[in-house]
Design a protein around this motif. Structure first.
Motif, PDB file in Angstrom:
ATOM      1  N   ILE A   1      13.997 -15.794   3.184  1.00  0.00           N
ATOM      2  CA  ILE A   1      12.606 -15.959   3.539  1.00  0.00           C
ATOM      3  C   ILE A   1      11.918 -16.336   1.961  1.00  0.00           C
TER       4      ILE A   1
ATOM      5  N   PRO B   1      27.149 -23.417   5.362  1.00  0.00           N
ATOM      6  CA  PRO B   1      26.794 -22.721   6.621  1.00  0.00           C
ATOM      7  C   PRO B   1      26.775 -21.097   6.614  1.00  0.00           C
TER       8      PRO B   1
ATOM      9  N   ASP C   1      22.693 -22.205   8.177  1.00  0.00           N
ATOM     10  CA  ASP C   1      22.544 -23.201   9.128  1.00  0.00           C
ATOM     11  C   ASP C   1      21.299 -23.912   9.356  1.00  0.00           C
ATOM     12  N   GLU C   2      20.202 -23.012   9.186  1.00  0.00           N
ATOM     13  CA  GLU C   2      18.766 -23.541   9.583  1.00  0.00           C
ATOM     14  C   GLU C   2      18.584 -24.761   8.537  1.00  0.00           C
ATOM     15  N   ILE C   3      19.300 -24.608   7.353  1.00  0.00           N
ATOM     16  CA  ILE C   3      18.844 -25.690   6.217  1.00  0.00           C
ATOM     17  C   ILE C   3      19.633 -26.999   6.807  1.00  0.00           C
ATOM     18  N   LEU C   4      20.885 -26.692   6.953  1.00  0.00           N
ATOM     19  CA  LEU C   4      21.988 -27.859   7.307  1.00  0.00           C
ATOM     20  C   LEU C   4      21.418 -28.605   8.456  1.00  0.00           C
ATOM     21  N   SER C   5      21.066 -27.967   9.512  1.00  0.00           N
ATOM     22  CA  SER C   5      20.855 -28.539  10.983  1.00  0.00           C
ATOM     23  C   SER C   5      19.170 -29.017  10.768  1.00  0.00           C
TER      24      SER C   5
ATOM     25  N   LYS D   1      16.442 -27.431  10.592  1.00  0.00           N
ATOM     26  CA  LYS D   1      15.318 -26.393  11.360  1.00  0.00           C
ATOM     27  C   LYS D   1      14.496 -25.921  10.721  1.00  0.00           C
ATOM     28  N   THR D   2      14.769 -25.709   9.106  1.00  0.00           N
ATOM     29  CA  THR D   2      13.928 -25.320   8.133  1.00  0.00           C
ATOM     30  C   THR D   2      14.102 -26.055   7.012  1.00  0.00           C
ATOM     31  N   PRO D   3      12.947 -26.532   6.536  1.00  0.00           N
ATOM     32  CA  PRO D   3      13.142 -27.191   5.201  1.00  0.00           C
ATOM     33  C   PRO D   3      13.693 -26.387   3.853  1.00  0.00           C
ATOM     34  N   GLU D   4      14.451 -27.008   3.095  1.00  0.00           N
ATOM     35  CA  GLU D   4      14.775 -26.127   2.239  1.00  0.00           C
ATOM     36  C   GLU D   4      13.650 -26.009   1.108  1.00  0.00           C
ATOM     37  N   ALA D   5      13.566 -24.572   0.678  1.00  0.00           N
ATOM     38  CA  ALA D   5      12.362 -24.215  -0.238  1.00  0.00           C
ATOM     39  C   ALA D   5      12.665 -23.554  -1.469  1.00  0.00           C
TER      40      ALA D   5
END
Lengths: 248, 248
Positions: free
Chosen positions: A148, A46, A13-17, A19-23
């Protein structure tokens, strides 16, 4: 031998919303290319078991390897392993070696709920590497990596040599011609060199060139033949010599 | 009203082969969030009609909006519109207004093959905006955007207000506790606040905090109630006050 293919499944969810850039897919794209593997699909879903399961089933059937990122921690939103179980009709079972490692790692702070980190899908393989604290888990052709970024890279790099195959050969030409004006020639070139992957990438905001043309294949002579043909099709005065253009 | 959902379909060998870093999904993730739309899926596929068509059919059925990136230029590797046709069982037809615009834009340099840029799927809608040179094309709930990042952004920003809906409310807490040690409490919190999306994101390489916990929903009172509960569950001495942590 056919070129091995791969898909990346990013769970979070953190990528789709935002909150965190995809790495992790970003890292793996380059790493897989470097190993000679053809990446054919990236999917971000998600933290939801049915979505993970359905996507995993499709990807594991269609591609040689699937790499998942994320959803393997100790909290309620970590549901990747349950997704694996639903996808492949298996179930979690406590893995004694991991349980022992957890008991040692957490010592007296261990709570019963922590042991769910030792639950792995029945039929999964654990890949131990001397430089990794925890093993990498794989289920059939699905490699399950942590979200991570530091751990994702560390785990992938520890197991990457098992995937290496013939390298790709890539040639690029930069030109100041307009993409509209060379579309016909490129179409002909692609028809004449069906085994070479020919890409055309216009740039709006660069002075140095207007179109980058890429020629790529595992068959180096085929790439070089296409390159010679391409050079004869383009206006030589508009070809630009650029050893490497850094993308932004 | 249910929250509208979205999917992004990125079309391009250049992304999967690592020639070009992905920029458009990256931009759209934040833009959609800002508009109150729930992004539920990102898929990256190669420049191949069957892959595009099958993925489009799935996404257009499952989500309120689909945004595609790439594959709409004049060259042989631009096959997004053929993918649309195969997905929705329609065909390309020459669009007189775009043909006229192309004839004006290219003037005497126009070649017959350039007019394929005027071929649009039968049944597509063209969205004209005063600040755009070319209209944005949409087919049912699929919005077709160009791959060049400058144009992608310009086109999306020109049409974005039609998608705006109730904003999300987001609260975050940073703590120095270990994720292992709070997993149980977060599980309980999630069970007690089923309408709030609760995320837990450990960081390995930061001194300032060890876990970021996010609480999100369109129902602001529900978020604030979950926040109060969370604060009472965590060790207050280990909560860190960080107004904003920039992600790398």
């Amino acid at each position: 031998m056919d070129t091995p293919t791969a898909a990346i499944l990013v769970i979070g969810d953190e990528i789709l919303s935002g909150k965190t850039p995809e790495a992790n897919a970003r890292f793996l794209i380059a790493a897989l290319r470097n190993l000679g593997i053809k990446l054919r699909r990236i999917v971000v879903v998600p933290d939801e078991i049915p979505e993970i399961a359905q996507t995993l089933r499709e990807l594991a059937t269609a591609f040689t390897y699937v790499f998942t990122s994320g959803g393997v921690g100790p909290t309620h939103d970590d549901v990747t392993l349950k997704g694996i179980c639903q996808a492949f009709d298996t179930q979690l079972e406590r893995q004694p070696e991991i349980e022992a490692m957890l008991r040692e790692y957490l010592g007296p702070q261990l709570q019963e709920s922590h042991l769910r980190m030792a639950d792995v899908p029945q039929g999964a393989t654990l890949i131990y590497q001397p430089d990794l604290r925890w093993p990498v888990m794989c289920y059939q052709n699905v490699y399950i990596l942590p979200g991570i970024p530091e751990l994702f890279r560390q785990n992938f790099l520890a197991i990457q040599e098992r995937f290496r195959t013939t390298a790709f050969c890539l040639q690029q030409i930069y030109t100041l011609e307009d993409e509209f004006m060379i579309a016909e020639q490129l179409h002909q070139l692609a028809a004449n060199h069906p085994t070479v992957n020919i890409g055309s990438y216009p740039s709006l905001n660069r002075q140095e060139y207007r179109v980058k043309i890429t020629l790529e294949s595992k068959d180096e002579p085929a790439v070089m033949a296409a390159l010679a043909d391409l050079q004869s099709l383009l206006n030589p005065e508009l070809i630009v010599s650029l050893p490497e253009v850094t993308e932004n």
